[in-house]
Write a protein that holds these residues in place. Structure first.
Motif, short mmCIF file in Angstrom:
data_model
loop_
_atom_site.label_atom_id
_atom_site.label_comp_id
_atom_site.label_asym_id
_atom_site.label_seq_id
_atom_site.Cartn_x
_atom_site.Cartn_y
_atom_site.Cartn_z
N GLY A 83 40.63 28.81 23.08
CA GLY A 83 39.66 28.80 21.98
C GLY A 83 38.76 30.01 22.00
O GLY A 83 37.82 30.11 21.22
N SER A 84 39.05 30.95 22.92
CA SER A 84 38.43 32.28 22.93
C SER A 84 39.58 33.25 22.70
O SER A 84 40.50 33.30 23.53
CB SER A 84 37.85 32.60 24.31
OG SER A 84 36.51 32.29 24.40
N MET A 85 39.52 33.99 21.60
CA MET A 85 40.67 34.84 21.29
C MET A 85 41.02 35.79 22.43
O MET A 85 42.19 35.97 22.78
CB MET A 85 40.42 35.63 20.00
CG MET A 85 41.65 36.34 19.50
SD MET A 85 41.29 37.43 18.13
CE MET A 85 42.94 37.70 17.47
N VAL A 86 39.99 36.40 23.02
CA VAL A 86 40.28 37.36 24.11
C VAL A 86 41.02 36.70 25.26
O VAL A 86 41.96 37.28 25.81
CB VAL A 86 39.00 38.04 24.68
CG1 VAL A 86 38.60 39.24 23.87
CG2 VAL A 86 37.89 37.08 24.83
N ALA A 87 40.61 35.49 25.62
CA ALA A 87 41.26 34.82 26.75
C ALA A 87 42.69 34.43 26.38
O ALA A 87 43.62 34.59 27.18
CB ALA A 87 40.46 33.59 27.16
N ASP A 88 42.87 33.93 25.16
CA ASP A 88 44.22 33.54 24.74
C ASP A 88 45.14 34.75 24.61
O ASP A 88 46.32 34.70 24.96
CB ASP A 88 44.15 32.75 23.42
CG ASP A 88 43.68 31.32 23.64
OD1 ASP A 88 44.20 30.66 24.57
OD2 ASP A 88 42.79 30.85 22.92
N ILE A 89 44.58 35.86 24.12
CA ILE A 89 45.40 37.08 24.00
C ILE A 89 45.69 37.67 25.38
O ILE A 89 46.80 38.13 25.67
CB ILE A 89 44.70 38.13 23.10
CG1 ILE A 89 44.62 37.62 21.66
CG2 ILE A 89 45.41 39.48 23.18
CD1 ILE A 89 45.95 37.50 20.94
N HIS A 90 44.70 37.63 26.26
CA HIS A 90 44.89 38.18 27.62
C HIS A 90 46.04 37.45 28.31
O HIS A 90 46.95 38.08 28.87
CB HIS A 90 43.59 38.02 28.41
CG HIS A 90 43.55 38.82 29.67
ND1 HIS A 90 43.56 40.19 29.67
CD2 HIS A 90 43.51 38.44 30.97
CE1 HIS A 90 43.53 40.62 30.92
NE2 HIS A 90 43.50 39.58 31.73
N ARG A 91 46.02 36.12 28.24
CA ARG A 91 47.11 35.36 28.87
C ARG A 91 48.44 35.68 28.19
O ARG A 91 49.46 35.87 28.86
CB ARG A 91 46.81 33.85 28.77
CG ARG A 91 47.86 32.99 29.47
CD ARG A 91 47.87 31.56 28.95
NE ARG A 91 48.03 31.54 27.52
CZ ARG A 91 47.09 31.18 26.65
NH1 ARG A 91 45.93 30.74 27.08
NH2 ARG A 91 47.30 31.25 25.35
N THR A 92 48.42 35.77 26.86
CA THR A 92 49.67 36.03 26.13
C THR A 92 50.23 37.41 26.52
O THR A 92 51.44 37.55 26.72
CB THR A 92 49.43 35.93 24.61
OG1 THR A 92 48.85 34.65 24.33
CG2 THR A 92 50.72 36.06 23.83
N LEU A 93 49.35 38.40 26.65
CA LEU A 93 49.81 39.74 27.06
C LEU A 93 50.47 39.69 28.44
O LEU A 93 51.51 40.30 28.67
CB LEU A 93 48.61 40.69 27.15
CG LEU A 93 48.33 41.66 26.02
CD1 LEU A 93 47.10 42.48 26.36
CD2 LEU A 93 49.51 42.58 25.76
N LEU A 94 49.84 38.96 29.36
CA LEU A 94 50.33 38.95 30.74
C LEU A 94 51.56 38.07 30.92
O LEU A 94 52.51 38.45 31.61
CB LEU A 94 49.24 38.50 31.70
CG LEU A 94 47.99 39.38 31.77
CD1 LEU A 94 47.00 38.83 32.78
CD2 LEU A 94 48.35 40.82 32.14
#
Ligand code: AHM
Ligand code: MG
Length: 337
Positions: free
Chosen positions: A250-261
Motif C-alpha cells: 500500500g506504499s507504491m515505493v515499497a511495492d515497486i521496490h519488491r517488484t524490481l527485486l
C-alpha cells in the motif's frame, strides 16, 4: 590499512558512495557540464534529511503514545509538509532547478534565477503508512528544460520518454535509493552513521517472470471485466502447480521496490466508471515506469499502451498503471479487449 589487514578485519576500504558514483558517471560524458551532478547531490541531501526526520518522527510518535511526552499541545507538523519543505529548499538552493512540481503543491513552482532542470516529485509517498512504521518513499523524475525555455508548465507536460533521470528513495529499516539516468538502474543504501549512500545493487535487472501480483483487491468491484478475468486466472493453478501469490504493502515505493527485486506485477487500474486511476502521472507513474524499463521490465496503462509515451495535460493528472516483469506485463496485455 594494508589490503590483507582490511580483509582480516572485514572492512571494505574502497566503497562506491553515491557522490563518487555521480562523479564517475559525469566523467563518462565529456560534454557534461556538472550541473546534473550538482542537482543529484542536492537530491541526495534532501533524501538524507527526510530519512532523518522519518526516523525521529517514529520515535516521537511512540513516546507520544506512551503519554510521557508531547503533552504540551504542540501540533507536530505533518511529515508530508516537512518532506515537501525539505525538498523545495534543497532544489531551490541547488541553483540547478527552474521548475518544481510537487504532489503537495497545487501549482508548479518557478524558481528565480537560472537552473536548467525541471523536477517532479511526490516528497513522501504512502504517508498514510508512516504511523505504523511501514516504508514510505520519495519519488522523483527530472526533465531538462526545453531549448530556449525560461521555465514554464510546458517543460513538464511532456512524454516520460523525455525524462533524463528518475528514481525513488524508500525509507524503511534503512533508506534505499534506486536511480536511473537512462543507463540502467543502480541501488544505493544509506549508511546512516557514515551519512553516505553506498552502491549496494549495481545494474539492477528485474526477473522476466514471477508469480506475484500486487494490487488493492478491495477495489475489484470497480475494475473492468478483463481485469477481473485476469486476476481470476492468476488464482488458478499455474504450470508450476501453484497459484500466484498476492503481496500489497500500500506504499507504491515499497511495492515497486519488491517488484524490481523479486519480479512480478504491480498495478493500480483506473476504475471502470470514472476511468480515473489513483496514481499521478508526473511523479508516480513516469519515474517508476522509467526505472522498470531501464531494469528490463515494462510499464503500460490500462489499454496496454507504453505509459512513458503518454503526454499529461495537467501536472496532477492520474492514470491507471501496470508495471513489472516483462513476461508478466505481456501476459496481462493478452487479456485486454
Ligand atoms: P499518496 O500519494 O496520497 O500517498 O497515495 C499514493 C499511494 C501509493 O503509495 C499506493 O500505491 C497507493 O496510494 C495505495 O492506495 P490504496 O490505499 O487505495 O490501495
Ligand atoms: Mg503519492
Amino acid at each position: 590499512m594494508s589490503d590483507s589487514v582490511s580483509k582480516q578485519m572485514n572492512v571494505d576500504t574502497d566503497i562506491i558512495t553515491l557522490s563518487r558514483f555521480i562523479i564517475q558517471e559525469q566523467q563518462k560524458h565529456q560534454e557534461a557540464t556538472g550541473e546534473l551532478s550538482l542537482l543529484l547531490n542536492a537530491l541526495q541531501f534532501a533524501f538524507k534529511f527526510i530519512a532523518h526526520n522519518i526516523r525521529r518522527a517514529e520515535l516521537i510518535n511512540l513516546i507520544g503514545v506512551s503519554g510521557t511526552a508531547n503533552s504540551t499541545g504542540d501540533v507536530q507538523k505533518k511529515l508530508d509538509v516537512i518532506g515537501d519543505e525539505i525538498f523545495i529548499n534543497a532544489m531551490k538552493s541547488s541553483g540547478q532547478v527552474k521548475i518544481l512540481v510537487s504532489e503537495e503543491q497545487e501549482d508548479l513552482i518557478v524558481f528565480e534565477g537560472g537552473g536548467k532542470y525541471a523536477v517532479c516529485t511526490d516528497p513522501i509517498d504512502g504517508s498514510s503508512n508512516i504511523d505504523a512504521g511501514v516504508s514510505v518513499g520519495t519519488i522523483f523524475g527530472i526533465y531538462k528544460l526545453q531549448q530556449d525555455s525560461n521555465g514554464s508548465i510546458k517543460d513538464v507536460l511532456r512524454p516520460g520518454t523525455e525524462m533524463i533521470a528518475a528514481g525513488y528513495t524508500m525509507y524503511g529499516a534503512s533508506a534505499h535509493l534506486v536511480l536511473t539516468t537512462g543507463n540502467g538502474v543502480d541501488g544505493f543504501t544509506l549508511d546512516a552513521q557514515l551519512g553516505e549512500f553506498i552502491l549496494t545493487q549495481p545494474n539492477l535487472r528485474i526477473p522476466e517472470f514471477r508469480s506475484i501480483y500486487s494490487m488493492n483487491e478491495g477495489n475489484s468491484l470497480y475494475w473492468p471485466e478483463y481485469v477481473k478475468d485476469y486476476i481470476k486466472d492468476l488464482k488458478e493453478l499455474q504450470s508450476n502447480g501453484k497459484p500466484y501469490s498476492a503481496r500489497y504493502v500500500g506504499s507504491m515505493v515499497a511495492d515497486i521496490h519488491r517488484t524490481l527485486l523479486y519480479g512480478g506485477i504491480f498495478a493500480y487500474p483506473a476504475d471502470s466508471k470514472s476511468k480515473n486511476g489513483k496514481l499521478r502521472v508526473l511523479y508516480e507513474c513516469f519515474p517508476m515506469a522509467m526505472l522498470m524499463e531501464q531494469a528490463g521490465g515494462l510499464a503500460v496503462n490500462d489499454k496496454g499502451e507504453r505509459i512513458l509515451e503518454k503526454v499529461p495535460k495537467g501536472i496532477h493528472d492520474k492514470s491507471g498503471i501496470w508495471l513489472g516483469s516483462k513476461g508478466e506485463i505481456e501476459k496481462f496485455k493478452s487479456y485486454i479487449k
